[in-house]
Design a protein around this motif. Structure first.
Motif, PDB file in Angstrom:
ATOM      1  N   ASP A  40      -0.168  30.869  -1.496  1.00 19.26           N
ATOM      2  CA  ASP A  40      -1.326  30.024  -2.101  1.00 19.26           C
ATOM      3  C   ASP A  40      -2.428  30.241  -1.311  1.00 19.26           C
ATOM      4  O   ASP A  40      -2.506  29.908  -0.084  1.00 19.26           O
ATOM      5  CB  ASP A  40      -0.679  28.635  -1.977  1.00 19.26           C
ATOM      6  CG  ASP A  40      -1.304  27.796  -3.206  1.00 19.26           C
ATOM      7  OD1 ASP A  40      -2.842  27.891  -3.172  1.00 19.26           O
ATOM      8  OD2 ASP A  40      -0.610  27.081  -4.210  1.00 19.26           O
TER       9      ASP A  40
ATOM     10  N   ASP B 209       1.800  31.419  -5.935  1.00 21.18           N
ATOM     11  CA  ASP B 209       0.716  30.888  -6.645  1.00 21.18           C
ATOM     12  C   ASP B 209       0.221  31.986  -7.815  1.00 21.18           C
ATOM     13  O   ASP B 209       0.075  33.046  -7.346  1.00 21.18           O
ATOM     14  CB  ASP B 209      -0.539  30.293  -5.843  1.00 21.18           C
ATOM     15  CG  ASP B 209      -1.588  29.542  -6.670  1.00 21.18           C
ATOM     16  OD1 ASP B 209      -1.143  29.304  -7.865  1.00 21.18           O
ATOM     17  OD2 ASP B 209      -2.602  29.878  -6.268  1.00 21.18           O
TER      18      ASP B 209
ATOM     19  N   LEU C  22       3.772  28.998  -9.036  1.00 17.34           N
ATOM     20  CA  LEU C  22       3.080  27.986  -9.074  1.00 17.34           C
ATOM     21  C   LEU C  22       1.891  28.293 -10.017  1.00 17.34           C
ATOM     22  O   LEU C  22       0.844  29.081  -9.753  1.00 17.34           O
ATOM     23  CB  LEU C  22       2.549  27.384  -7.790  1.00 17.34           C
ATOM     24  CG  LEU C  22       3.709  27.011  -6.905  1.00 17.34           C
ATOM     25  CD1 LEU C  22       3.106  26.613  -5.337  1.00 17.34           C
ATOM     26  CD2 LEU C  22       4.554  25.795  -7.166  1.00 17.34           C
TER      27      LEU C  22
ATOM     28  N   LYS D 298       1.317  22.917 -11.377  1.00 15.02           N
ATOM     29  CA  LYS D 298       0.349  21.852 -10.706  1.00 15.02           C
ATOM     30  C   LYS D 298      -0.226  20.938 -11.470  1.00 15.02           C
ATOM     31  O   LYS D 298      -0.552  21.154 -12.321  1.00 15.02           O
ATOM     32  CB  LYS D 298      -0.503  22.926  -9.977  1.00 15.02           C
ATOM     33  CG  LYS D 298      -0.089  23.959  -8.888  1.00 15.02           C
ATOM     34  CD  LYS D 298      -1.353  24.713  -8.117  1.00 15.02           C
ATOM     35  CE  LYS D 298      -0.784  25.778  -7.242  1.00 15.02           C
ATOM     36  NZ  LYS D 298      -1.983  26.282  -6.422  1.00 15.02           N
TER      37      LYS D 298
END
Length: 250
Positions: A25, A69, A95, A118
Motif C-alpha cells: 500500500d 492495494d 484493498l 476502504k
C-alpha cells in the motif's frame, strides 16, 4: 532507523511456522499500522510501498498471502495481481476504495481471492485473511539441506543455488527452487501440470493453469544449454513435464 519501526523487525525472532503476509500500500499509515496489527495476531509481515518493492519481496520471500492495494502510483494492484496469477499465487486480498462493483469483479476475475473496501475494520480484514488461508493453504515441499547432482548441476535447495561443473552459478527464485525440488524428487517421471501445482503451491490448478508453464520457462532459461530445445526439463505433450536426467544424492 527506529528499532520499533515494523520494517526493521527481524523475522528470525519469530517462529518459522507463522504465516508471512506481504502488505502492499502506498499509504504509509495504512501499511505500517496494519503490519503492526497482524503481527500482534501472530503473523509475520513484510511491507511494500509500491509495485517495484512488492515484486522484489515476492521473488525473495516465502509468502502465505498478499494484501494488495489497487490504486497506487506506478504499477497498480490489478497489474500485480495479474502477474501473480500467471506465476501461481500466493493468495491475494485486494484493498480498494472503488465503489463500482464492476471494478471489484475485475480483480476477482484476475485471480484475487477476496477484496476489502476502504476504509476497513482491521478485524474484518483479519477474518478474511484467516478464511482465505483456510480454504487456500499453500503447502510447499519440504526443503532440506540435501544436495543433489544432475547433468553436471549441483542443487543446494537451502540456499536456492545451482552450480555447474563448468563454473556456472545460478540463483533460483523461491518458486523455481520449489519446482526443481519436486522434479528432482520425481526424476524421470512425468508429472502433470495439476500435480506440479499441488506439489509446489497447493493452489487450484484451474485458476492458475499457466503458472507451471511460466516457471518451467524461467528455469529452462537458467539451466538448459538451449532453452528452445530443452533436454533436461522435457515436455510430455498432453501429460506435463519430466526431469529427464538421472539424479544423484550428494
Amino acid at each position: 532507523m527506529n528499532p520499533t519501526d515494523p520494517r526493521t523487525e527481524r523475522p528470525d525472532k519469530l517462529e518459522a511456522a507463522e504465516p508471512q503476509i506481504l502488505i502492499v500500500d502506498d499509504a504509509r499509515d495504512i501499511r505500517e499500522s496494519l503490519g503492526q496489527y497482524l503481527r500482534k495476531q501472530g503473523y509475520r509481515t513484510q511491507l511494500a510501498a509500491n509495485g517495484i518493492e512488492a515484486r522484489r519481496i515476492i521473488e525473495e520471500a516465502s509468502l502465505a498471502l498478499i494484501v494488495l492495494d489497487v490504486m497506487m502510483p506506478g504499477e497498480d494492484g490489478l497489474s500485480i495481481c495479474r502477474w501473480l496469477t500467471g506465476r501461481g499465487g500466493p493468495p491475494v486480498i485486494l484493498l480498494t476504495a472503488m465503489a463500482d462493483e464492476t471494478d471489484r469483479i475485475v480483480g476477482l476475475e484476475l485471480g484475487a481471492d477476496d477484496y476489502v473496501v476502504k476504509p476497513f475494520n482491521p478485524r474484518e480484514l483479519l477474518a478474511r485473511i484467516r478464511a482465505v488461508l483456510r480454504r487456500a493453504p499453500m503447502p510447499a515441499p519440504t526443503i532440506t539441506g540435501t544436495q543433489r547432482r544432475f547433468a553436471g548441476w549441483e542443487h543446494a535447495p537451502a540456499t536456492q543455488e545451482l552450480r555447474h561443473a563448468d563454473g556456472r552459478h545460478v540463483v533460483l527464485t523461491s518458486g523455481e527452487n520449489r519446482l526443481l525440488t519436486v522434479l528432482l524428487d520425481h526424476a524421470q517421471t512425468v508429472l502433470s501440470r495439476d500435480r506440479l501445482l499441488d506439489l509446489t503451491a497447493g493452489r487450484d490448478a484451474k485458476a492458475y493453469d499457466r503458472a507451471i508453464d511460466n516457471t518451467v520457462s524461467r528455469l529452462r532459461r537458467k539451466i538448459e544449454d538451449d532453452p528452445k530445445s530443452p533436454r533436461l526439463i522435457v515436455t510430455e505433450w498432453g501429460g506435463g513435464y519430466m526431469l529427464a536426467a538421472p539424479v544423484e544424492t550428494l
